[in-house]
Design a protein around this motif. Structure first.
Motif, PDB file in Angstrom:
ATOM      1  N   LEU A 243       1.872   1.561   6.624  1.00  0.00           N
ATOM      2  CA  LEU A 243       1.480   0.436   5.773  1.00  0.00           C
ATOM      3  C   LEU A 243       0.021   0.045   5.977  1.00  0.00           C
ATOM      4  O   LEU A 243      -0.676  -0.290   5.017  1.00  0.00           O
ATOM      5  CB  LEU A 243       2.402  -0.757   6.009  1.00  0.00           C
ATOM      6  CG  LEU A 243       3.843  -0.536   5.538  1.00  0.00           C
ATOM      7  CD1 LEU A 243       4.738  -1.672   6.012  1.00  0.00           C
ATOM      8  CD2 LEU A 243       3.913  -0.378   4.027  1.00  0.00           C
TER       9      LEU A 243
ATOM     10  N   ARG B 261       7.264  -1.203  -0.188  1.00  0.00           N
ATOM     11  CA  ARG B 261       5.903  -1.688   0.068  1.00  0.00           C
ATOM     12  C   ARG B 261       4.880  -0.580  -0.150  1.00  0.00           C
ATOM     13  O   ARG B 261       3.812  -0.828  -0.718  1.00  0.00           O
ATOM     14  CB  ARG B 261       5.811  -2.254   1.483  1.00  0.00           C
ATOM     15  CG  ARG B 261       6.559  -3.577   1.589  1.00  0.00           C
ATOM     16  CD  ARG B 261       6.776  -4.078   2.976  1.00  0.00           C
ATOM     17  NE  ARG B 261       5.566  -4.230   3.753  1.00  0.00           N
ATOM     18  CZ  ARG B 261       5.562  -4.579   5.042  1.00  0.00           C
ATOM     19  NH1 ARG B 261       6.702  -4.799   5.661  1.00  0.00           N
ATOM     20  NH2 ARG B 261       4.432  -4.690   5.694  1.00  0.00           N
TER      21      ARG B 261
ATOM     22  N   GLU C  79       1.884  -0.863  -2.844  1.00  0.00           N
ATOM     23  CA  GLU C  79       0.491  -0.745  -2.393  1.00  0.00           C
ATOM     24  C   GLU C  79      -0.214   0.434  -3.056  1.00  0.00           C
ATOM     25  O   GLU C  79      -1.370   0.326  -3.471  1.00  0.00           O
ATOM     26  CB  GLU C  79       0.425  -0.588  -0.866  1.00  0.00           C
ATOM     27  CG  GLU C  79       0.852  -1.804  -0.099  1.00  0.00           C
ATOM     28  CD  GLU C  79      -0.221  -2.867  -0.040  1.00  0.00           C
ATOM     29  OE1 GLU C  79      -1.412  -2.535  -0.201  1.00  0.00           O
ATOM     30  OE2 GLU C  79       0.131  -4.038   0.165  1.00  0.00           O
TER      31      GLU C  79
END
Length: 134
Positions: free
Chosen positions: A24, A104, A108
């Motif tokens: 991430l 996520r 992103e």
């Protein structure tokens, strides 16, 4: 397909691991590069394509390619598989869904690609002589 993590697995599947955080962080910096096929499959799963045959139909990718990508995504804990009852029409007994990390990552990466596309459009407009660039 045994490499894919189950929804019913250990507590580790519910918590964000160090590996997930590294991925991430790399995504947020724009330094994580996901394979285009993996990105396509993540996007298909996010749109409700939860079985291999559905993903193959939507993406028009080869079934073997889809299976390899699903195994890769499962290994990275970006998707998880849930067993389902087999029917006569479906030979696979797994349904796929995105993990929190997969969701996520997809969000992103989409934002990163949108920003990149906007910057490219702005750059192209400028060099095309369009003075009305905003």
């Amino acid at each position: 397909m045994s490499e894919i993590h189950d929804n019913k697995g250990s507590e580790e599947n519910n918590d964000t691991s160090n590996e997930d955080l590294v991925i991430l962080n790399a995504i947020s910096r724009g330094t994580y590069d996901i394979d285009p096929i993996d990105f396509t499959i993540l996007d298909a799963v996010s749109k409700g394509m939860d079985a291999i045959d559905k993903i193959v139909r939507l993406t028009e990718l080869d079934e073997a390619e889809v299976e390899l990508a699903i195994n890769r995504l499962g290994t990275h804990r970006l998707i998880c598989a849930t067993a389902k009852k087999r029917t006569l029409l479906e030979r696979r007994g797994l349904l796929f869904s995105l993990t929190e990390t997969g969701t996520r990552l997809l969000k992103e990466k989409k934002q990163f690609l949108e920003k990149k596309a906007a910057a490219t459009d702005l750059h192209s407009s400028y060099y095309a002589g369009n003075d009305q660039v905003t």
